[in-house]
Design a protein around this motif. Structure first.
Motif, PDB file in Angstrom:
ATOM      1  N   LYS A 127       0.796  -0.908  -0.121  1.00  0.00           N
ATOM      2  CA  LYS A 127      -0.017  -0.149  -0.072  1.00  0.00           C
ATOM      3  C   LYS A 127       0.852   1.272  -0.048  1.00  0.00           C
ATOM      4  CE  LYS A 127      -3.911  -2.181   2.317  1.00  0.00           C
ATOM      5  NZ  LYS A 127      -4.816  -1.863   3.470  1.00  0.00           N
ATOM      6  N   LYS A 128       2.224   1.076   0.189  1.00  0.00           N
ATOM      7  CA  LYS A 128       3.155   2.354   0.218  1.00  0.00           C
ATOM      8  C   LYS A 128       2.682   3.417   1.170  1.00  0.00           C
ATOM      9  CE  LYS A 128       5.604   0.528  -3.021  1.00  0.00           C
ATOM     10  NZ  LYS A 128       6.611  -0.076  -2.926  1.00  0.00           N
ATOM     11  N   GLY A 129       2.121   2.969   2.310  1.00  0.00           N
ATOM     12  CA  GLY A 129       1.966   3.997   3.508  1.00  0.00           C
ATOM     13  C   GLY A 129       2.899   3.890   4.450  1.00  0.00           C
ATOM     14  N   ARG A 130       2.863   4.832   5.227  1.00  0.00           N
ATOM     15  CA  ARG A 130       3.827   5.061   6.525  1.00  0.00           C
ATOM     16  C   ARG A 130       2.950   4.545   7.910  1.00  0.00           C
ATOM     17  NH1 ARG A 130       8.190   8.938   6.164  1.00  0.00           N
ATOM     18  NH2 ARG A 130       7.875   9.031   8.400  1.00  0.00           N
ATOM     19  N   THR A 131       3.799   3.949   8.517  1.00  0.00           N
ATOM     20  CA  THR A 131       3.397   3.028   9.726  1.00  0.00           C
ATOM     21  C   THR A 131       4.362   3.530  10.881  1.00  0.00           C
ATOM     22  OG1 THR A 131       2.375   1.071  10.727  1.00  0.00           O
ATOM     23  CG2 THR A 131       4.052   0.835   8.911  1.00  0.00           C
ATOM     24  N   LEU A 132       3.847   3.618  11.984  1.00  0.00           N
ATOM     25  CA  LEU A 132       4.921   3.318  13.211  1.00  0.00           C
ATOM     26  C   LEU A 132       4.777   2.184  14.024  1.00  0.00           C
ATOM     27  CD1 LEU A 132       3.936   6.970  14.724  1.00  0.00           C
ATOM     28  CD2 LEU A 132       6.233   6.337  13.379  1.00  0.00           C
ATOM     29  N   PHE A 133       4.286   1.157  13.239  1.00  0.00           N
ATOM     30  CA  PHE A 133       4.145  -0.112  13.899  1.00  0.00           C
ATOM     31  C   PHE A 133       5.528  -0.780  13.838  1.00  0.00           C
ATOM     32  CE2 PHE A 133       3.896  -4.717  13.271  1.00  0.00           C
ATOM     33  CZ  PHE A 133       3.306  -5.183  14.300  1.00  0.00           C
ATOM     34  N   PHE A 134       6.277  -0.647  13.070  1.00  0.00           N
ATOM     35  CA  PHE A 134       7.723  -1.532  13.497  1.00  0.00           C
ATOM     36  C   PHE A 134       8.507  -0.597  14.228  1.00  0.00           C
ATOM     37  CE2 PHE A 134       5.682  -2.523   9.112  1.00  0.00           C
ATOM     38  CZ  PHE A 134       5.732  -3.724   9.347  1.00  0.00           C
ATOM     39  N   LEU A 135       8.587   0.577  13.964  1.00  0.00           N
ATOM     40  CA  LEU A 135       9.317   1.496  14.859  1.00  0.00           C
ATOM     41  C   LEU A 135       8.882   1.284  16.376  1.00  0.00           C
ATOM     42  CD1 LEU A 135      11.770   3.769  15.534  1.00  0.00           C
ATOM     43  CD2 LEU A 135      10.006   5.247  15.094  1.00  0.00           C
ATOM     44  N   SER A 136       7.766   1.336  16.617  1.00  0.00           N
ATOM     45  CA  SER A 136       7.177   0.992  18.022  1.00  0.00           C
ATOM     46  C   SER A 136       7.660  -0.577  18.458  1.00  0.00           C
ATOM     47  CB  SER A 136       5.607   1.179  17.990  1.00  0.00           C
ATOM     48  OG  SER A 136       5.129   0.779  19.311  1.00  0.00           O
ATOM     49  N   LEU A 137       7.374  -1.365  17.477  1.00  0.00           N
ATOM     50  CA  LEU A 137       7.862  -2.690  17.980  1.00  0.00           C
ATOM     51  C   LEU A 137       9.204  -2.683  18.194  1.00  0.00           C
ATOM     52  CD1 LEU A 137       7.261  -5.611  18.194  1.00  0.00           C
ATOM     53  CD2 LEU A 137       7.703  -5.957  15.772  1.00  0.00           C
ATOM     54  N   ALA A 138      10.117  -2.152  17.638  1.00  0.00           N
ATOM     55  CA  ALA A 138      11.498  -2.186  17.685  1.00  0.00           C
ATOM     56  C   ALA A 138      11.933  -1.479  19.155  1.00  0.00           C
ATOM     57  CB  ALA A 138      12.325  -1.530  16.593  1.00  0.00           C
ATOM     58  N   LEU A 139      11.364  -0.306  19.129  1.00  0.00           N
ATOM     59  CA  LEU A 139      11.695   0.463  20.717  1.00  0.00           C
ATOM     60  C   LEU A 139      11.250  -0.245  21.675  1.00  0.00           C
ATOM     61  CD1 LEU A 139      11.166   3.996  19.254  1.00  0.00           C
ATOM     62  CD2 LEU A 139      13.365   3.245  19.744  1.00  0.00           C
ATOM     63  N   PHE A 140      10.000  -0.707  21.810  1.00  0.00           N
ATOM     64  CA  PHE A 140       9.409  -1.297  22.790  1.00  0.00           C
ATOM     65  C   PHE A 140      10.172  -2.703  23.299  1.00  0.00           C
ATOM     66  CE2 PHE A 140       5.819  -3.935  24.762  1.00  0.00           C
ATOM     67  CZ  PHE A 140       5.847  -3.179  26.125  1.00  0.00           C
ATOM     68  N   SER A 141      10.462  -3.405  22.074  1.00  0.00           N
ATOM     69  CA  SER A 141      11.343  -4.671  22.383  1.00  0.00           C
ATOM     70  C   SER A 141      12.625  -4.328  23.162  1.00  0.00           C
ATOM     71  CB  SER A 141      11.583  -5.446  20.934  1.00  0.00           C
ATOM     72  OG  SER A 141      10.415  -5.738  20.483  1.00  0.00           O
ATOM     73  N   LEU A 142      13.174  -3.231  22.607  1.00  0.00           N
ATOM     74  CA  LEU A 142      14.526  -3.000  23.412  1.00  0.00           C
ATOM     75  C   LEU A 142      14.160  -2.621  24.734  1.00  0.00           C
ATOM     76  CD1 LEU A 142      16.280  -0.656  20.695  1.00  0.00           C
ATOM     77  CD2 LEU A 142      16.875  -2.766  21.421  1.00  0.00           C
ATOM     78  N   GLY A 143      13.200  -1.733  25.199  1.00  0.00           N
ATOM     79  CA  GLY A 143      12.732  -1.470  26.389  1.00  0.00           C
ATOM     80  C   GLY A 143      12.166  -2.627  27.450  1.00  0.00           C
ATOM     81  N   TYR A 144      11.598  -3.207  26.863  1.00  0.00           N
ATOM     82  CA  TYR A 144      11.027  -4.542  27.514  1.00  0.00           C
ATOM     83  C   TYR A 144      12.002  -5.207  27.837  1.00  0.00           C
ATOM     84  CZ  TYR A 144       7.649  -7.862  28.925  1.00  0.00           C
ATOM     85  OH  TYR A 144       6.720  -9.092  29.736  1.00  0.00           O
ATOM     86  N   MET A 145      12.893  -5.851  26.866  1.00  0.00           N
ATOM     87  CA  MET A 145      14.110  -6.582  27.041  1.00  0.00           C
ATOM     88  C   MET A 145      15.038  -6.318  27.942  1.00  0.00           C
ATOM     89  SD  MET A 145      13.400  -9.290  25.296  1.00  0.00           S
ATOM     90  CE  MET A 145      11.567  -8.783  25.067  1.00  0.00           C
ATOM     91  N   TYR A 146      15.186  -4.900  28.006  1.00  0.00           N
ATOM     92  CA  TYR A 146      16.040  -4.410  29.073  1.00  0.00           C
ATOM     93  C   TYR A 146      15.334  -4.282  30.456  1.00  0.00           C
ATOM     94  CZ  TYR A 146      18.988  -0.871  31.476  1.00  0.00           C
ATOM     95  OH  TYR A 146      20.064  -0.207  32.382  1.00  0.00           O
TER      96      TYR A 146
END
Length: 418
Positions: A127-146
Motif C-alpha cells: 500500500k506504500k503507506g507510512r506506519t509506526l508499527f515497526f518502529l514501535s515494535l523495535a523500541l518497545f522490544s528494546l525497552g521491554y527486554m532491558y
C-alpha cells in the motif's frame, strides 16, 4: 437532543493541555471523545436494523477514532496517538508470557510472531503507506527486554554491575545512533542551489555517448537549474540528472523519489520501515552504525541471559538445549526472551550483511532492485548483492568513498514541508 457544535479556534486563543484541533478544523476536548459521533451512530443503527453498511463507513469510523485518541500535553494541546503504535505495546508482553508457559507454546508463538510481522510488512509495503508499527515494535522490544534483564536477571544476582553497565551503555549508544539516523537522510529540496551527489560516474553506461565523459572517465553532470535544463532539452541518459514530476525538483545522479515519504532523497538506498525513515546519503553511515551497535548489545545480552538461566550449559548450545528451564516461570520467560532476541538478531545480521556487501560493490538497494528489474546486473555473494558494474572502483576505494563523501547541508525537517 440537540448536538453541541465544536467551537472554532480563535486566532489568539491558545489550546489548553486537554484541547486539540480535530481533522475538520474545529476545537475539541479529550473528554468529548464519545460525543457527536455521527459515523458510529449510523453504523450501529444500520447494524441494529440489519441493513448493509456503507462501503466507506468502516474507514470513516477508524478515522474518527484515530483523530480522537489523544493524550493531554503541556503545550500545543493534546497529542494524537497513532493507532499503529498500540499493538506492539499490548500484544508483545502477552505473547511472550504465553510462550513462557510451555515449550510447545513457545514454539508456536515464536514461529507465528515473525510470520505475522512479515505479513503486516508486505501489506503495508504494497500500500506504500507510512506506519509506526515497526518502529514501535523495535523500541518497545528494546525497552521491554532491558526491563526484564534488570528485574529478572540482575536483581537475582546472576550478573554483576559491570555486565549491567555494559548492556546499558550499548543500549544507550544504539538509541543515540538511531536518533542520529532519523534526523535526515539528505533530502533534495526545491530551494536548494543545485544539490548534487558527491558520488561520480566512473564507468559510463553502454548507451551513453563517450563525448560527454571527462578525461578521467567520469561523466560530467550539468549543474544548471531545472528551468535551464528543460529549456535546453537535456535528457536523463546524457547527464545522469533527472526531473521528478512529483517533487518538482531536478535530481542529481543516484538520487531517487521515495513513494512512502513522498520526497526525493540523495543517494537513496531504501525506505526502512523499522526506523520509519529513508536511508540515504546523509544517514547511511549512522544506519550501519546502529545495526552494528544493536548486534553487539543483543549478542552480549543474550549470552548473559543464557548463562543465568542455564549455568551448566555451554552458551552456544543452551539456546537449543536447556533442561529444567520451564520449571520456574521467571527462568522460562527469560529463556523465551532470549529466543525472541535471537530471532531479531538473525534478521538484523542478514540486513547488515546485505548492506556491507552493497557498500563493498558501491551499489544501493534501490539500484540493485532496478538492475534486477531491467536485467542489467548480476547477483553475487550468494545473492546478497547485485553488481551493476557502474560505480564499482574496487573494495577499498568504494569504502573510502562511502565513509568520506561530503554530507549535504542541513535542511528543514520533513515535517516542516509535509
Amino acid at each position: 437532543m440537540k448536538k453541541r457544535a465544536n467551537r472554532e479556534l480563535g486566532p489568539d486563543e491558545p489550546l489548553c493541555c486537554c484541547e486539540y484541533v480535530d481533522r475538520l478544523g474545529n476545537r475539541s476536548h479529550v473528554a468529548a471523545c464519545c460525543c457527536d459521533c455521527e459515523d458510529l451512530d449510523e453504523a450501529c443503527d444500520r447494524w441494529l436494523k440489519k441493513e448493509p453498511q456503507k462501503t466507506d463507513s468502516l474507514s470513516r469510523l477508524v478515522a474518527v477514532v484515530a483523530d480522537r485518541l489523544r493524550v493531554p500535553w503541556f503545550w500545543g494541546g493534546a497529542w494524537r496517538i497513532d493507532l499503529s503504535v498500540l499493538p506492539p505495546l499490548l500484544l508483545l508482553p502477552v505473547f511472550l508470557h504465553i510462550a513462557a508457559l510451555h515449550f510447545l507454546l513457545g514454539i508456536v508463538v515464536l514461529t507465528t510472531l515473525p510470520v505475522l510481522v512479515l505479513w503486516y510488512y508486505y501489506v503495508t509495503h504494497r500500500k506504500k503507506g507510512r506506519t509506526l508499527f515497526f518502529l514501535s515494535l523495535a523500541l518497545f522490544s528494546l525497552g521491554y527486554m532491558y526491563y526484564l534483564f534488570v528485574t529478572e536477571v540482575f536483581l537475582r544476582g546472576d550478573v554483576g554491575l559491570t555486565q549491567l553497565c555494559t548492556v546499558t551503555i550499548g543500549l544507550a549508544l544504539t538509541l543515540a545512533s538511531l536518533v542520529r539516523t532519523k534526523r535526515e537522510p539528505g533530502y533534495v529540496w526545491l530551494h536548494s542551489a543545485s544539490p548534487h551527489s558527491t558520488v561520480t560516474y566512473h564507468n559510463p553506461r553502454p548507451d551513453r555517448d563517450p563525448a560527454h565523459t571527462g578525461h578521467d572517465g567520469a561523466i560530467m553532470a550539468n549543474r544548471g537549474s531545472a528551468s535551464e535544463k528543460l529549456g535546453q532539452g537535456v535528457e536523463q541518459r546524457e547527464t545522469g540528472w533527472s526531473w521528478c514530476s512529483v517533487c518538482m525538483v531536478d535530481r542529481p545522479p543516484r538520487a531517487g523519489h521515495c513513494r512512502i515519504c513522498g520526497i526525493c532523497v540523495l543517494r537513496l538506498d531504501h525506505h526502512c520501515v523499522w526506523i520509519n525513515n529513508c536511508v540515504g546519503q546523509a544517514n547511511h553511515c549512522s544506519f550501519l552504525l546502529t545495526l552494528i551497535l544493536f548486534l553487539l548489545t543483543s549478542l552480549h545480552g543474550i549470552s548473559l541471559v543464557l548463562s543465568s538461566v542455564c549455568p551448566d550449559q555451554n552458551r552456544l548450545t543452551a539456546l537449543f538445549y536447556c533442561p529444567g528451564v520451564y520449571n520456574r516461570f521467571s527462568s522460562a520467560l527469560c529463556f523465551t526472551c532470549a529466543w525472541y532476541c535471537s530471532t531479531v538478531t538473525v534478521g538484523v545480521l542478514h540486513l547488515l550483511a546485505m548492506q556491507l556487501c552493497n557498500v563493498s560493490y558501491n551499489v544501493t538497494e534501490r539500484e540493485a532492485r532496478l538492475a534486477l528489474k531491467e536485467k542489467t546486473g548480476r547477483s553475487t555473494c550468494c545473492g546478497l548483492v547485485v553488481d551493476t558494474g557502474i560505480y564499482l572502483r574496487g573494495f577499498w576505494a568504494n569504502w573510502a568513498e562511502f565513509l568520506t563523501r561530503e554530507l549535504p547541508a542541513r535542511s528543514p525537517k520533513l515535517t516542516d514541508v509535509v
